[in-house]
Design a protein around this motif. Sequence first.
Motif, PDB file in Angstrom:
ATOM      1  N   ALA A 282      35.061  42.710  33.691  1.00 20.54           N
ATOM      2  CA  ALA A 282      36.516  42.948  33.648  1.00 20.54           C
ATOM      3  C   ALA A 282      37.180  42.038  32.633  1.00 20.54           C
ATOM      4  O   ALA A 282      36.900  40.839  32.554  1.00 20.54           O
ATOM      5  N   ASN A 283      38.052  42.638  31.829  1.00 16.69           N
ATOM      6  CA  ASN A 283      38.852  41.910  30.844  1.00 16.69           C
ATOM      7  C   ASN A 283      37.983  41.194  29.810  1.00 16.69           C
ATOM      8  O   ASN A 283      38.357  40.155  29.281  1.00 16.69           O
ATOM      9  N   ARG A 284      36.814  41.771  29.538  1.00 18.47           N
ATOM     10  CA  ARG A 284      35.912  41.257  28.505  1.00 18.47           C
ATOM     11  C   ARG A 284      35.418  42.443  27.683  1.00 18.47           C
ATOM     12  O   ARG A 284      35.101  43.499  28.243  1.00 18.47           O
ATOM     13  N   VAL A 285      35.342  42.243  26.379  1.00 19.20           N
ATOM     14  CA  VAL A 285      34.883  43.322  25.505  1.00 19.20           C
ATOM     15  C   VAL A 285      33.436  43.680  25.857  1.00 19.20           C
ATOM     16  O   VAL A 285      32.552  42.811  25.856  1.00 19.20           O
TER      17      VAL A 285
ATOM     18  N   PHE B 253      42.789  37.045  31.504  1.00 18.92           N
ATOM     19  CA  PHE B 253      41.818  36.115  30.923  1.00 18.92           C
ATOM     20  C   PHE B 253      41.665  34.882  31.808  1.00 18.92           C
ATOM     21  O   PHE B 253      40.546  34.441  32.106  1.00 18.92           O
ATOM     22  N   TYR B 254      42.796  34.305  32.250  1.00 14.37           N
ATOM     23  CA  TYR B 254      42.732  33.104  33.088  1.00 14.37           C
ATOM     24  C   TYR B 254      42.034  33.383  34.415  1.00 14.37           C
ATOM     25  O   TYR B 254      41.446  32.482  35.013  1.00 14.37           O
ATOM     26  N   ALA B 255      42.100  34.628  34.889  1.00 14.41           N
ATOM     27  CA  ALA B 255      41.415  34.972  36.134  1.00 14.41           C
ATOM     28  C   ALA B 255      39.911  34.758  36.003  1.00 14.41           C
ATOM     29  O   ALA B 255      39.241  34.364  36.965  1.00 14.41           O
ATOM     30  N   ASN B 256      39.364  35.009  34.813  1.00 16.77           N
ATOM     31  CA  ASN B 256      37.944  34.761  34.580  1.00 16.77           C
ATOM     32  C   ASN B 256      37.664  33.274  34.378  1.00 16.77           C
ATOM     33  O   ASN B 256      36.639  32.759  34.840  1.00 16.77           O
ATOM     34  N   VAL B 257      38.561  32.578  33.692  1.00 19.23           N
ATOM     35  CA  VAL B 257      38.400  31.132  33.503  1.00 19.23           C
ATOM     36  C   VAL B 257      38.375  30.426  34.854  1.00 19.23           C
ATOM     37  O   VAL B 257      37.562  29.536  35.092  1.00 19.23           O
TER      38      VAL B 257
ATOM     39  N   VAL C  73      36.526  40.715  38.557  1.00 22.25           N
ATOM     40  CA  VAL C  73      37.776  40.031  38.902  1.00 22.25           C
ATOM     41  C   VAL C  73      37.571  39.256  40.204  1.00 22.25           C
ATOM     42  O   VAL C  73      36.850  38.269  40.221  1.00 22.25           O
ATOM     43  N   ASP C  74      38.171  39.697  41.315  1.00 25.62           N
ATOM     44  CA  ASP C  74      38.050  38.942  42.566  1.00 25.62           C
ATOM     45  C   ASP C  74      37.111  39.599  43.565  1.00 25.62           C
ATOM     46  O   ASP C  74      37.005  39.149  44.708  1.00 25.62           O
ATOM     47  N   ASP C  75      36.420  40.652  43.147  1.00 27.62           N
ATOM     48  CA  ASP C  75      35.398  41.286  43.985  1.00 27.62           C
ATOM     49  C   ASP C  75      34.026  40.850  43.490  1.00 27.62           C
ATOM     50  O   ASP C  75      33.727  40.995  42.310  1.00 27.62           O
TER      51      ASP C  75
END
Length: 357
Positions: free
Chosen positions: A107-110, A206-210, A232-234
């Motif tokens: 998620a949220n990554r190329v 992005f910060y969610a992954n950091v 993400v959060d799952d």
Amino acid sequence: MKRYDNLWSEIISFENLLVAARKAQKGKRFRHNVLAFNYNLETELLKLQAELANKTYTPGAYRTFEIVEPKRRMISAAPYRDRVLHHALCNIIVPLFDRTFIHDSYANRVGFGTHRALRRFTEFARSSRYVLQCDIKKYFPSIDHEILKALVRRKLKCPDTLWLVDKIINNSNAQEPVIEYFRGDDLLTPVNRRRGLPIGNLSSQFYANVYLNGFDHYIKEQLKVQKYVRYVDDFALFSDDRGFLADARLGVEEYLVNLRLKIHPIKSQLFETKEGANFLGFRILPDRIRVRTENLRRGKRRVRQMQVEYYEGKIDLLKITQSLQSWAAHLKHGNTWKLRKEIFASLVLARNSTAKI
């Protein structure tokens, strides 16, 4: 861990701001606010560049709205010029962090999107007897600003860049209230600590992954979980040893306390994979992949809505075609040939003779 400095000139360069503007407008070029910004694009970008260089930049107010599917959530949309800036920042700093992310963080990554995550989850589920599947309770509203800033500073040491990072985080609007207590808290701690990131921001995604990157490494390197997927959060841990996963759950809960997070007590379960597991809108079974009933119901409702909007002249055939093609491509990741045939065979489009686009 290497820390990066001297990033500011790259972030505020006109070339980077121009690239950011092109990314921010993708799929939104004809919206009023985007057209207004692009009408004087060079002037707007030079103004934004000057505000950043002089440290006079101030983020604007968020526009908020609520969505109820698949679950009720508040979405916050920043002003368009701020979204351009979010892209400009992420253009430079995301690659520095992304190389530290584990392979199975999605998620949220190329190149690490929904369907790749689904394939990996399916691979692990079909080669393991048990799964510990968890969901972080109210993830985005719970992200702690102080902890997040500290995690960013482990990778960045450019003062100007950190000024902008803090500026964006500090401007986060109020999110859904979360009252949770952790070790060492007093009665007012949950109220006094600033928490929550706007879900609609590119930077928030992005910060969610950091925020969970250290957690991912803990799962892989300390708990020694070989099969692990997070979207993400799952997240899900797989093994043939039920006891191993039961112990891992205790480790998961203990680590997340350091991030002031908790897993959802009901949605987080340990069970046999042969029972079938829900992930990203699909139900993964040992011999097939089905679309979850609520997702199918939501999709059919959207098709009916588009039929009505087409009849009333609110949308054109191209938009319907693009939407249906996107949904069909998503459904293909499950065993859905008969389902797709049934849905699209029953599709009828009619235009009101008085309707105008």
